[in-house]
Scaffold this motif. Structure first.
Motif, PDB file in Angstrom:
ATOM      1  N   THR A  20     -39.230 -78.307  15.140  1.00 26.73           N
ATOM      2  CA  THR A  20     -40.248 -78.631  14.138  1.00 26.73           C
ATOM      3  C   THR A  20     -40.099 -80.066  13.638  1.00 26.73           C
ATOM      4  O   THR A  20     -40.812 -80.489  12.733  1.00 26.73           O
ATOM      5  N   LEU A  43     -34.504 -74.937  11.784  1.00 23.65           N
ATOM      6  CA  LEU A  43     -33.899 -74.279  10.627  1.00 23.65           C
ATOM      7  C   LEU A  43     -34.850 -73.351   9.869  1.00 23.65           C
ATOM      8  O   LEU A  43     -34.411 -72.386   9.260  1.00 23.65           O
ATOM      9  N   ASP A  66     -29.193 -72.188  12.480  1.00 21.08           N
ATOM     10  CA  ASP A  66     -28.437 -73.409  12.178  1.00 21.08           C
ATOM     11  C   ASP A  66     -27.442 -73.584  13.321  1.00 21.08           C
ATOM     12  O   ASP A  66     -26.474 -72.821  13.436  1.00 21.08           O
ATOM     13  N   PHE A 145     -30.447 -85.657  23.741  1.00 20.08           N
ATOM     14  CA  PHE A 145     -31.089 -86.782  23.050  1.00 20.08           C
ATOM     15  C   PHE A 145     -30.051 -87.757  22.526  1.00 20.08           C
ATOM     16  O   PHE A 145     -29.263 -87.436  21.641  1.00 20.08           O
ATOM     17  N   ALA A 146     -30.063 -88.957  23.096  1.00 23.21           N
ATOM     18  CA  ALA A 146     -29.268 -90.058  22.558  1.00 23.21           C
ATOM     19  C   ALA A 146     -30.180 -90.861  21.632  1.00 23.21           C
ATOM     20  O   ALA A 146     -31.087 -90.312  20.998  1.00 23.21           O
ATOM     21  N   LYS A 165     -24.162 -90.504  18.980  1.00 30.78           N
ATOM     22  CA  LYS A 165     -25.065 -90.629  20.126  1.00 30.78           C
ATOM     23  C   LYS A 165     -24.348 -91.275  21.327  1.00 30.78           C
ATOM     24  O   LYS A 165     -24.679 -90.998  22.474  1.00 30.78           O
ATOM     25  N   PRO A 191     -34.478 -92.658  22.973  1.00 34.58           N
ATOM     26  CA  PRO A 191     -35.596 -93.370  22.359  1.00 34.58           C
ATOM     27  C   PRO A 191     -35.117 -94.611  21.619  1.00 34.58           C
ATOM     28  O   PRO A 191     -33.984 -94.679  21.141  1.00 34.58           O
ATOM     29  N   GLN A 193     -37.358 -96.653  18.749  1.00 38.47           N
ATOM     30  CA  GLN A 193     -37.817 -96.230  17.425  1.00 38.47           C
ATOM     31  C   GLN A 193     -39.095 -95.415  17.572  1.00 38.47           C
ATOM     32  O   GLN A 193     -40.013 -95.818  18.277  1.00 38.47           O
ATOM     33  N   VAL A 194     -39.098 -94.274  16.903  1.00 37.38           N
ATOM     34  CA  VAL A 194     -40.220 -93.342  17.007  1.00 37.38           C
ATOM     35  C   VAL A 194     -40.675 -92.985  15.596  1.00 37.38           C
ATOM     36  O   VAL A 194     -39.836 -92.752  14.713  1.00 37.38           O
TER      37      VAL A 194
HETATM   38  N1  LIG Z   1     -37.174 -90.972  15.411  1.00 42.04           N
HETATM   39  C1  LIG Z   1     -36.514 -91.904  16.054  1.00 42.04           C
HETATM   40  O1  LIG Z   1     -36.801 -93.095  15.893  1.00 42.04           O
HETATM   41  C2  LIG Z   1     -35.430 -91.539  17.025  1.00 42.04           C
HETATM   42  C3  LIG Z   1     -34.846 -92.589  17.728  1.00 42.04           C
HETATM   43  C4  LIG Z   1     -33.829 -92.304  18.628  1.00 42.04           C
HETATM   44  C5  LIG Z   1     -33.427 -91.000  18.820  1.00 42.04           C
HETATM   45  N2  LIG Z   1     -34.006 -89.985  18.124  1.00 42.04           N
HETATM   46  C6  LIG Z   1     -33.524 -88.631  18.395  1.00 42.04           C
HETATM   47  O2  LIG Z   1     -34.611 -87.793  18.749  1.00 42.04           O
HETATM   48  C7  LIG Z   1     -34.329 -86.456  18.350  1.00 42.04           C
HETATM   49  C8  LIG Z   1     -35.458 -85.917  17.495  1.00 42.04           C
HETATM   50  O3  LIG Z   1     -35.539 -86.734  16.332  1.00 42.04           O
HETATM   51  P1  LIG Z   1     -36.788 -86.775  15.336  1.00 42.04           P
HETATM   52  O4  LIG Z   1     -37.100 -88.191  15.100  1.00 42.04           O
HETATM   53  O5  LIG Z   1     -37.850 -85.845  15.813  1.00 42.04           O
HETATM   54  O6  LIG Z   1     -36.066 -86.246  14.008  1.00 42.04           O
HETATM   55  P2  LIG Z   1     -36.527 -85.187  12.930  1.00 42.04           P
HETATM   56  O7  LIG Z   1     -35.609 -85.385  11.776  1.00 42.04           O
HETATM   57  O8  LIG Z   1     -37.997 -85.271  12.704  1.00 42.04           O
HETATM   58  O9  LIG Z   1     -36.189 -83.808  13.653  1.00 42.04           O
HETATM   59  C9  LIG Z   1     -34.887 -83.305  13.822  1.00 42.04           C
HETATM   60  C10 LIG Z   1     -34.962 -81.801  13.719  1.00 42.04           C
HETATM   61  O10 LIG Z   1     -33.637 -81.244  13.913  1.00 42.04           O
HETATM   62  C11 LIG Z   1     -33.514 -80.138  13.038  1.00 42.04           C
HETATM   63  N3  LIG Z   1     -32.115 -79.835  12.728  1.00 42.04           N
HETATM   64  C12 LIG Z   1     -31.258 -80.613  12.032  1.00 42.04           C
HETATM   65  N4  LIG Z   1     -30.086 -79.971  11.880  1.00 42.04           N
HETATM   66  C13 LIG Z   1     -30.207 -78.772  12.498  1.00 42.04           C
HETATM   67  C14 LIG Z   1     -29.329 -77.680  12.681  1.00 42.04           C
HETATM   68  N5  LIG Z   1     -28.089 -77.676  12.155  1.00 42.04           N
HETATM   69  N6  LIG Z   1     -29.762 -76.610  13.388  1.00 42.04           N
HETATM   70  C15 LIG Z   1     -31.019 -76.594  13.892  1.00 42.04           C
HETATM   71  N7  LIG Z   1     -31.899 -77.606  13.749  1.00 42.04           N
HETATM   72  C16 LIG Z   1     -31.496 -78.676  13.051  1.00 42.04           C
HETATM   73  C17 LIG Z   1     -34.239 -80.593  11.767  1.00 42.04           C
HETATM   74  O11 LIG Z   1     -34.581 -79.487  10.939  1.00 42.04           O
HETATM   75  C18 LIG Z   1     -35.432 -81.340  12.316  1.00 42.04           C
HETATM   76  O12 LIG Z   1     -36.577 -80.526  12.441  1.00 42.04           O
HETATM   77  C19 LIG Z   1     -32.984 -86.502  17.623  1.00 42.04           C
HETATM   78  O13 LIG Z   1     -31.940 -86.145  18.501  1.00 42.04           O
HETATM   79  C20 LIG Z   1     -32.870 -87.952  17.226  1.00 42.04           C
HETATM   80  O14 LIG Z   1     -31.524 -88.329  17.043  1.00 42.04           O
HETATM   81  C21 LIG Z   1     -35.002 -90.234  17.225  1.00 42.04           C
END
Ligand SMILES: NC(=O)c1ccc[n+]([C@@H]2O[C@H](COP(=O)([O-])OP(=O)(O)OC[C@H]3O[C@@H](n4cnc5c(N)ncnc54)[C@H](O)[C@@H]3O)[C@@H](O)[C@H]2O)c1
Length: 255
Positions: A20, A43, A66, A145-146, A165, A191, A193-194
């Motif tokens: 989510t 979660l 979790d 995912f790094a 990471k 990724p 930045q997203v």
């Molecule tokens: N957004 C960015 O710019 C970016 C950049 C590089 C890497 N990433 C990686 O991409 C992936 C997704 O990131 P995102 O931007 O969608 O982040 P986000 O914070 O929107 O989503 C992360 C999700 O992980 C869930 N989560 C956290 N702890 C948990 C647990 N203990 N058990 C189950 N679920 C849990 C959260 O509830 C959340 O929904 C991650 O691995 C992040 O490190 C993101």
């Protein structure tokens, strides 16, 4: 091989964690469009129910867990195998980023939280999923995912996250060696930045502008721009790719 985008994924069981979250929702939807059956894990059961209800095809499942609680992980894998009919893909996105602008502010709890979910829980879930794939004997795909932080050491108060990471990249390579003989590939998506809550929370506007300026494509990615690569790595098109770290950063990093 069928030359569709999701080649080979029809009817396959897929677990998406962090489902989510910003990128997780896009990945979950993308898998559903390939005809795969998705178990979305995060979660909050209510948010999972909403996500799954809007997907086409199926059967799909939303399961709240979790993932830091390692004793829950076998149940996640077992339920996916039972209710989806098989487990072919794990896309492990669940992670946390706790920004601390100065090194002195970082607490032991900050360290433990980020390592526990981003690296420790990731390892045990990948292992559990990989073992299930070995038992099925039909190969599989594990996508970790790094982040660009694995390479740069992180920006904007994210050194602990970046360290986790870096561990994900090493772990991915080690798992790729361990599971390769079973035709289970293990690859990391990295990724830049997203546009998601993780990036934007507590990010200073000046850092955000600097990131855009340092990105040759000139903008921050939308989650869908990451999801396509995840589906590709899960598809038959990518069956000879393993141990790779796929850089999706708009040119912010070039490797
Ligand atoms: N957004 C960015 O710019 C970016 C950049 C590089 C890497 N990433 C990686 O991409 C992936 C997704 O990131 P995102 O931007 O969608 O982040 P986000 O914070 O929107 O989503 C992360 C999700 O992980 C869930 N989560 C956290 N702890 C948990 C647990 N203990 N058990 C189950 N679920 C849990 C959260 O509830 C959340 O929904 C991650 O691995 C992040 O490190 C993101």
């Amino acid at each position: 091989m069928a030359w569709s985008v999701g080649a080979g994924l029809e009817g396959k069981g897929v677990i998406v964690t962090g489902a989510t979250g910003g990128i997780g929702q896009a990945v979950t939807r993308a898998f559903a469009t390939t005809g795969a059956r998705v178990m979305a894990v995060d979660l909050d059961q209510g948010r999972l129910n909403e996500l799954v209800a809007a997907l086409g095809g199926g059967p799909h499942i939303g399961m709240a867990a979790d993932l830091r609680d390692l004793s829950r992980q076998d149940a996640v894998v077992a339920r996916a195998r039972q209710e989806l009919g098989n487990l072919y893909v794990l896309a492990n996105l669940a992670a946390v980023l706790r920004r601390r602008n100065s090194l002195d502010e970082i607490t032991e709890d900050d360290w433990d939280l980020q390592q526990d979910i981003n690296l420790k829980a990731a390892f045990f879930l990948c292992r559990a999923a990989g073992k299930a794939m070995v038992a099925q004997g039909r190969g599989g795909r594990i996508i970790t995912f790094a982040s660009q932080g694995w390479w740069t050491g992180g920006f904007g108060g994210s050194v602990v996250y970046a360290a986790s990471k870096g561990g994900v990249v090493s772990m991915t390579r080690g798992l790729a060696r361990s599971f390769g003989a079973h035709q289970i590939t293990v690859n990391a998506v990295s990724p830049g930045q997203v546009n998601t809550p993780m990036l934007m929370t507590d990010l200073e506007p000046a850092v955000y502008e600097a990131i855009k300026q340092q990105t040759p494509l000139g903008y921050v990615a939308e989650p869908e721009e990451i999801a396509g690569t995840v589906v590709f790595l899960a598809s038959d098109h990518a069956r000879y790719i393993t141990g790779a770290t796929i850089n999706i950063s708009g040119g912010f990093l070039m490797y």
